[in-house]
Design a protein around this motif. Structure first.
Motif, mmCIF file in Angstrom:
data_model
loop_
_atom_site.group_PDB
_atom_site.id
_atom_site.type_symbol
_atom_site.label_atom_id
_atom_site.label_comp_id
_atom_site.label_asym_id
_atom_site.label_seq_id
_atom_site.Cartn_x
_atom_site.Cartn_y
_atom_site.Cartn_z
ATOM 1 N N UNK A 1 2.492 -10.347 -4.447
ATOM 2 C CA UNK A 1 2.754 -10.150 -2.756
ATOM 3 C C UNK A 1 2.531 -8.235 -2.782
ATOM 4 N N UNK A 2 1.988 -8.786 -1.734
ATOM 5 C CA UNK A 2 1.245 -7.046 -0.922
ATOM 6 C C UNK A 2 2.630 -6.331 -0.738
ATOM 7 N N UNK A 3 2.639 -5.293 -1.677
ATOM 8 C CA UNK A 3 3.558 -4.177 -0.826
ATOM 9 C C UNK A 3 3.822 -3.466 0.064
ATOM 10 N N UNK A 4 4.621 -3.319 1.334
ATOM 11 C CA UNK A 4 4.106 -2.853 2.758
ATOM 12 C C UNK A 4 4.889 -1.512 1.994
ATOM 13 N N UNK A 5 4.468 -0.696 3.570
ATOM 14 C CA UNK A 5 5.271 0.599 3.648
ATOM 15 C C UNK A 5 6.646 0.903 2.788
ATOM 16 N N UNK A 6 7.066 0.455 3.569
ATOM 17 C CA UNK A 6 8.718 0.691 3.396
ATOM 18 C C UNK A 6 8.998 0.181 1.988
ATOM 19 N N UNK A 7 8.013 -1.044 1.543
ATOM 20 C CA UNK A 7 8.577 -1.047 -0.712
ATOM 21 C C UNK A 7 8.069 -0.196 -1.381
ATOM 22 N N UNK A 8 6.823 0.041 -0.236
ATOM 23 C CA UNK A 8 6.620 1.776 -1.683
ATOM 24 C C UNK A 8 7.060 2.860 -1.864
ATOM 25 N N UNK A 9 8.168 2.579 -0.217
ATOM 26 C CA UNK A 9 9.131 4.493 0.234
ATOM 27 C C UNK A 9 10.478 3.522 -0.725
ATOM 28 N N UNK A 10 11.354 2.299 -0.783
ATOM 29 C CA UNK A 10 11.691 2.171 -1.508
ATOM 30 C C UNK A 10 11.297 2.343 -2.985
ATOM 31 N N UNK A 11 10.499 1.598 -3.722
ATOM 32 C CA UNK A 11 9.415 2.542 -5.039
ATOM 33 C C UNK A 11 9.732 4.180 -4.939
ATOM 34 N N UNK A 12 9.684 4.654 -4.336
ATOM 35 C CA UNK A 12 9.251 5.990 -4.343
ATOM 36 C C UNK A 12 10.875 6.831 -5.217
ATOM 37 N N UNK A 13 11.819 6.226 -4.038
ATOM 38 C CA UNK A 13 13.211 6.253 -3.873
ATOM 39 C C UNK A 13 13.691 6.305 -5.457
ATOM 40 N N UNK A 14 13.230 4.509 -6.250
ATOM 41 C CA UNK A 14 13.792 4.354 -7.049
ATOM 42 C C UNK A 14 12.718 5.768 -8.935
ATOM 43 N N UNK A 15 11.671 5.675 -8.109
ATOM 44 C CA UNK A 15 11.185 6.623 -8.860
ATOM 45 C C UNK A 15 12.137 8.117 -9.766
ATOM 46 N N UNK A 16 12.045 8.023 -7.947
ATOM 47 C CA UNK A 16 12.574 9.733 -8.284
ATOM 48 C C UNK A 16 14.357 9.488 -8.495
ATOM 49 N N UNK A 17 15.044 8.572 -8.834
ATOM 50 C CA UNK A 17 16.410 8.113 -8.739
ATOM 51 C C UNK A 17 16.168 8.387 -10.735
ATOM 52 N N UNK A 18 15.415 7.629 -10.865
ATOM 53 C CA UNK A 18 15.035 7.688 -12.432
ATOM 54 C C UNK A 18 14.933 8.892 -13.071
ATOM 55 N N UNK A 19 14.301 9.535 -12.537
ATOM 56 C CA UNK A 19 13.719 11.280 -12.562
ATOM 57 C C UNK A 19 14.668 11.987 -12.674
#
Length: 54
Positions: free
Chosen positions: A18-36
């Motif tokens: 499925x195509x990721x929307x802007x909110x999905x990408x924003x959420x994924x970036x937040x996940x990466x930040x939290x993981x780091x």
């Protein structure tokens, strides 16, 4: 990886095909930040534990 678990890969895998929307990408970036941040904290804890055994 956090304790043998790969949350970022699982999140993406759950959305495969499925195509990721802007909110999905924003959420994924937040996940990466939290993981780091989690990885850095775990490293600090490990260093503290290593130092206390000396």
């Amino acid at each position: 990886m956090i304790g043998g678990y790969q949350p970022a890969q699982k999140w993406l895998k759950d959305r495969k095909g499925r195509a990721l929307g802007f909110d999905d990408v924003k959420h994924y970036r937040a996940i990466i930040k939290i993981l780091l941040e989690t990885s850095q904290i775990m490293g600090t804890i490990s260093m503290t534990l290593d130092a206390s055994t000396i």
